[in-house]
Design a protein around this motif. Structure first.
Motif, short mmCIF file in Angstrom:
data_model
loop_
_atom_site.label_atom_id
_atom_site.label_comp_id
_atom_site.label_asym_id
_atom_site.label_seq_id
_atom_site.Cartn_x
_atom_site.Cartn_y
_atom_site.Cartn_z
N LEU A 188 33.06 37.20 16.20
CA LEU A 188 33.14 38.36 16.91
C LEU A 188 33.51 39.62 15.92
CD1 LEU A 188 34.40 37.76 20.47
CD2 LEU A 188 31.94 38.17 19.62
N GLU A 227 33.07 41.55 28.33
CA GLU A 227 31.93 42.10 29.09
C GLU A 227 31.12 43.10 27.78
OE1 GLU A 227 33.15 44.09 32.23
OE2 GLU A 227 32.78 42.18 33.55
N THR A 228 31.91 43.55 26.88
CA THR A 228 31.40 44.47 25.87
C THR A 228 31.12 43.47 24.39
OG1 THR A 228 32.91 46.08 26.35
CG2 THR A 228 31.76 46.44 24.31
N PHE A 229 31.85 42.44 24.23
CA PHE A 229 31.65 41.80 22.83
C PHE A 229 31.04 40.53 23.09
CE2 PHE A 229 35.05 45.09 21.90
CZ PHE A 229 34.06 46.00 21.03
N ILE A 236 31.39 42.73 14.51
CA ILE A 236 31.61 43.96 14.80
C ILE A 236 31.73 44.91 13.41
CG2 ILE A 236 33.60 45.41 15.62
CD1 ILE A 236 34.29 43.40 17.71
N TRP A 282 27.38 40.84 23.56
CA TRP A 282 26.83 41.82 22.83
C TRP A 282 25.22 41.49 22.63
CZ3 TRP A 282 27.82 43.76 17.25
CH2 TRP A 282 27.60 44.73 17.16
N LYS A 283 24.13 42.05 23.01
CA LYS A 283 22.92 41.67 22.78
C LYS A 283 22.54 41.64 21.05
CE LYS A 283 20.35 42.85 26.81
NZ LYS A 283 19.30 43.47 27.51
#
Length: 275
Positions: free
Chosen positions: A168, A217-219, A172, A222-223
């Motif tokens: 992750l 839920e965000t990372f 990012i 992540w699509k």
């Protein structure tokens, strides 16, 4: 999985799941006192067999049968019970037996102990049955995953928790395209599913948990991350998904597949999706 439709980690439940159209079996392995590799989730026999003993402290021949009523680990408050299952149906199987019966079915193995003897024995069984390409293994524990890869790099490997965090950070920061990846499977919990189960246990989430779920839920799902992994040939699986909304989210996220306690419901969803 399939714990809502049969006694978990039993041969009969695996047969039922395959008959329902399951494409991969997910199971857990541990080592008994006399060195047998058994298919079993918990360290203790208490939840599933009513005996407050650890698997590692009992010889295989002395292991009890699973209880008639077994709480489902991933569904708070639910239990599986079916008095038509015989004692033999509720027997804790050897990994060897699973490999012997399901020769052509992909199997995902969660190594539950940081024990080099267990890892080497599982590797030897994978080699004996010539199923390196049909097997995925690993652990939440990064040290176990490193040992799995060292012992048998030909077997597919899923990400440990530590490696997910590193993944992750690389995604990012934009470094992910330049980072080599030895793992072949990205297997993580579906945040929506875990959050729903957590809310079944508490009336309101503490602020710290709200932030944690927001981050997940965000990372985690992540699509752009999922798309990148799939382009690199890495399979994406979410667990544990047990209703149509969760199946639909897996599909919308582009998952390769999902792990479920309800294979019949998943098969019905997939059949409707292709109509």
């Amino acid at each position: 999985m399939s714990s809502a439709e049969g006694y978990e980690n039993t041969l009969k439940n695996f047969r039922n799941a395959v008959e329902k159209g399951t494409n991969m079996l997910e199971l857990d392995v541990r080592r008994t006192r006399d060195g047998e590799v058994v298919v079993f989730h918990d360290a203790s026999l208490l939840r599933t067999a009513g005996s407050d003993l650890k698997i590692e402290d009992v010889d295989y021949a002395s292991l009890p049968r699973l209880s008639l009523t077994v709480p489902i680990d991933t569904i708070p408050g639910e239990k599986f019970v079916d008095d038509t299952w015989s004692e033999e149906d509720r027997r804790i199987p050897l990994l060897r037996e699973v490999f012997q019966e399901f020769t052509n079915i992909p199997i995902n193995i969660d190594i539950k102990e940081n024990d080099i003897r267990l890892i080497k024995q599982v590797s030897a069984l994978i080699n004996e049955f010539e199923r390196a390409e049909l097997t995925v293994w690993g652990s939440f524990n990064n040290e176990v995953c490193k040992e799995c890869y060292r012992v048998n790099p030909d077997v597919r490997l899923f990400f440990s928790v530590k490696r997910v965090v590193i993944l992750l950070i690389c995604a990012i920061t934009g470094l992910l395209p330049f980072v080599p990846i030895k793992e072949t499977h990205y297997e993580i919990f579906l945040p929506m599913a875990l959050k729903k189960r957590r809310l079944m246990q508490v009336q309101q989430l503490p602020l710290s948990e709200k932030f944690l779920f927001w981050a997940c839920e965000t990372f985690l799902v992540w699509k752009p991350l999922i798309s990148h992994l799939k382009k690199r040939g890495i399979h994406v699986y979410f667990w544990v998904c047990n209703d149509e909304n969760e199946f639909a989210q897996c599909n919308e996220l582009g998952a390769t597949g999902c792990m479920t306690d309800r294979p019949t419901l998943l098969r019905e969803f997939l059949n409707k999706s292709t109509e």
